[in-house]
Motif scaffolding. Sequence first.
Motif, PDB file in Angstrom:
ATOM      1  N   MET A  70      87.973  -6.243 199.931  1.00 55.01           N
ATOM      2  CA  MET A  70      87.282  -7.524 199.767  1.00 55.01           C
ATOM      3  C   MET A  70      88.288  -8.639 199.497  1.00 55.01           C
ATOM      4  N   LYS A  87      81.809  -7.906 206.683  1.00 64.23           N
ATOM      5  CA  LYS A  87      82.740  -7.886 205.544  1.00 64.23           C
ATOM      6  C   LYS A  87      82.436  -9.016 204.565  1.00 64.23           C
ATOM      7  N   GLU A  88      82.043 -10.165 205.083  1.00 61.15           N
ATOM      8  CA  GLU A  88      81.688 -11.271 204.187  1.00 61.15           C
ATOM      9  C   GLU A  88      80.419 -10.938 203.389  1.00 61.15           C
ATOM     10  N   LEU A  89      79.425 -10.374 204.083  1.00 63.15           N
ATOM     11  CA  LEU A  89      78.170 -10.063 203.385  1.00 63.15           C
ATOM     12  C   LEU A  89      78.370  -8.959 202.348  1.00 63.15           C
ATOM     13  N   LEU A  90      79.265  -8.021 202.638  1.00 63.28           N
ATOM     14  CA  LEU A  90      79.548  -6.975 201.656  1.00 63.28           C
ATOM     15  C   LEU A  90      80.142  -7.588 200.385  1.00 63.28           C
ATOM     16  N   PHE A  91      81.151  -8.426 200.569  1.00 62.25           N
ATOM     17  CA  PHE A  91      81.793  -9.083 199.427  1.00 62.25           C
ATOM     18  C   PHE A  91      80.761  -9.911 198.655  1.00 62.25           C
ATOM     19  N   TYR A  97      76.485  -0.275 192.839  1.00 60.20           N
ATOM     20  CA  TYR A  97      76.517  -0.713 194.241  1.00 60.20           C
ATOM     21  C   TYR A  97      77.183   0.376 195.096  1.00 60.20           C
ATOM     22  N   LEU A 154      75.853 -17.861 203.329  1.00 62.57           N
ATOM     23  CA  LEU A 154      75.634 -16.425 203.476  1.00 62.57           C
ATOM     24  C   LEU A 154      74.257 -16.056 202.936  1.00 62.57           C
ATOM     25  N   PHE A 161      89.723  -6.135 209.739  1.00 57.50           N
ATOM     26  CA  PHE A 161      90.921  -6.142 208.904  1.00 57.50           C
ATOM     27  C   PHE A 161      92.121  -5.686 209.716  1.00 57.50           C
ATOM     28  N   TRP A 171      86.827 -15.240 209.765  1.00 53.55           N
ATOM     29  CA  TRP A 171      85.545 -14.850 210.354  1.00 53.55           C
ATOM     30  C   TRP A 171      85.743 -14.019 211.616  1.00 53.55           C
ATOM     31  N   PHE A 172      84.801 -13.153 211.865  1.00 55.27           N
ATOM     32  CA  PHE A 172      84.661 -12.411 213.127  1.00 55.27           C
ATOM     33  C   PHE A 172      85.840 -11.505 213.463  1.00 55.27           C
ATOM     34  N   LEU A 186      78.755  -8.928 212.800  1.00 53.74           N
ATOM     35  CA  LEU A 186      79.760  -9.998 212.794  1.00 53.74           C
ATOM     36  C   LEU A 186      80.136 -10.438 211.380  1.00 53.74           C
ATOM     37  N   PHE A 187      79.158 -10.416 210.478  1.00 51.50           N
ATOM     38  CA  PHE A 187      79.431 -10.923 209.126  1.00 51.50           C
ATOM     39  C   PHE A 187      79.498  -9.804 208.096  1.00 51.50           C
ATOM     40  N   ARG A 247      92.456  -5.741 193.774  1.00 52.96           N
ATOM     41  CA  ARG A 247      91.772  -6.689 194.662  1.00 52.96           C
ATOM     42  C   ARG A 247      92.346  -8.085 194.505  1.00 52.96           C
ATOM     43  N   LEU A 263      84.449 -18.161 199.887  1.00 56.12           N
ATOM     44  CA  LEU A 263      83.418 -17.897 200.890  1.00 56.12           C
ATOM     45  C   LEU A 263      82.229 -18.836 200.665  1.00 56.12           C
ATOM     46  N   VAL A 277      89.227 -10.423 202.689  1.00 54.57           N
ATOM     47  CA  VAL A 277      88.192 -11.001 203.562  1.00 54.57           C
ATOM     48  C   VAL A 277      88.541 -12.429 203.956  1.00 54.57           C
ATOM     49  N   LYS A 278      88.878 -13.227 202.966  1.00 54.26           N
ATOM     50  CA  LYS A 278      89.126 -14.637 203.244  1.00 54.26           C
ATOM     51  C   LYS A 278      90.363 -14.822 204.125  1.00 54.26           C
TER      52      LYS A 278
END
Lengths: 287, 266
Positions: B101, A157-161, B91, A179, B113, B109-110, A154-155, B153, A174, B104-105
């Motif tokens: 990235m 993409k946020e955790l990757l960023f 990374y 996180l 893309f 959430w959830f 669920l998270f 980005r 974010l 993302v915002k």
Amino acid sequence: MIWNWIIEPLQYSFMQRALVVAVVVGAICAVVGSYLMVQRLALLGDAISHSLLPGVATAYIFHVSIFLGALIAGLLSTVIINGIKNFSKIKEDAAMGIVFSSFFALGIILITVVQKENKIDLNHFLFGNILGVSTGDVRDTIVVGLVVLLTVILFYKELLFYTFDRLGAEAAGLPVIWLDTGLMILVGLTIVASLKAVGVILVLSLLITPPATAYLLVNRLHQVMWVGMIVGVISSITGMYLSYYFNLPSGPAIVLVAAGFFSLSFLFSPSQGIVSGYLKLKSRVNI
Amino acid sequence: MEEKENAIRVENLTVSYHDAYVLKHVCLTVLPGRLTGIIGPNGAGKSTLLKAMLGLVPSNFGATVWRGKLLSRCREHVAYVPQKSQIDWTYPTTVWDVVMMGRVKKTGWFRPFSHVSRQKARIALEQVGMLDYINRPIGQLSGGQQQRVFLARALVQEADIFFFDEPFTGVDYNTEKIIFDIFKQLAVQGKFVLVVNHDLGDSINNFDHLILLNKTVIAQGEIQAVFTEENLVKTYGGKINFLPHKNFLAEGRSNDLELDNRALTI
Ligand SMILES: Nc1ncnc2c1ncn2[C@@H]1O[C@H](COP(=O)(O)OP(=O)(O)OP(=O)(O)O)[C@@H](O)[C@H]1O
Ligand SMILES: [Mg+2]
């Protein structure tokens, strides 16, 4: 032949339970450990696992969930570390060293004191005992496994960023503190779920070795997680069988199999491997 | 004027790490539609200034205000590209992952893309000339390519305020031109573009406004007005030599200064 070798132990229900735990633990350790590895927090995983021991021991004494005990121990150690850091000249790493080792020592003493009357064995906490898991353990492990995997999905993409570029993620709005906290809770849950399989001391191996193996083979985080999961699961299962057939301690057997996979990847990874690099060089020279 | 109301104001910003002050009573006005450069020696607090403006490091004192709110409360309008040295280039991630990235915002959430987000990422990569490198691990890019990926980005974030920390590190002349062109486009669209810059050579002429910083603001304003020998000496201390050099400042600029036709070596 080999089929019998695989099937035979599975007629025992303790082996079936062990198999389920091995699969779940191998998978979630690899996923959560990938985050630790890419953030260079491998040793933090070690420290956390040590500090959870008194919570687990206390939970045994009072017959409550070991997850609850571990959570309280984890929170308490974090609070104390921040306290020392904020109210003295001591830096964070030294504060962690002091607190985690003290918690570990406290945990060992608690377990030693109560182990006779509760019929538990300190060695199993330290090094795991996957062949001795109960039905309740299996259920808890599966629940934790689902929670961990679902949270990561669920998270993702946020955790990757966040894990790649903390400042960039924070600047984009974010909630990095949440996180971060969430990730640490996942690490704690995963470690507690893995105690039965590999114990507090060796859990670091399942967290780091499979992702590190995968990291030498693939280039994206989710691929590291997938390959790491495969390596982790195969290591756990193989270790479990070795433990059964050769009467070896299960935790160390699992760890050594994982280390074997890492060695193969280190030597033969197509892009990163030492041996393959040498062969490539040689063939180029020959041309 | 409306433009003045829309400006980003930094008021008395003071930051210290442990005991040492890094920024002291910094007061700034950053205007939209201008390409604003921040220059100063190593350790002058340039990176810290960007971070403190966004609330990414705590400040002891002072505030950064935009449209009547703290800038740190308007982060959805901000795209920030950190200094290259702050990124972990080992990374396990690819060019495509990094650019996404930036979505993302906006995605929320959830949710996965959207098609639109992917389309925007492709357009941004095309704009910076990195579309052919989508699947390349970021560790296998040259310095200039790395900077362009991060620029892409920032573009897909569709922000109003762009902060770039030394985007020209490890960049050759061609890439520098590509990046400056994009900065100028952003400025023309009325965005805020604040760039920490290290190079004091010809490229400095691309900026409209300059902020000279060394723990405090030495000077700020139109480039012709503030890019003077006196200010540079104040900013960089005695460690700077001025050598005569043609083409240093663009023709027509700083006619009223004695400083033109000079270059600088450190
Ligand atoms: N996280 C930190 N903890 C402690 N001190 C720091 C930290 N970050 C920066 N500093 C100190 O603050 C001062 C300003 O640092 P900053 O990175 O803002 O400078 P800069 O102008 O961006 O330099 P550079 O040109 O090298 O990027 C330096 O003296 C640096 O040592
Ligand atoms: Mg800097």
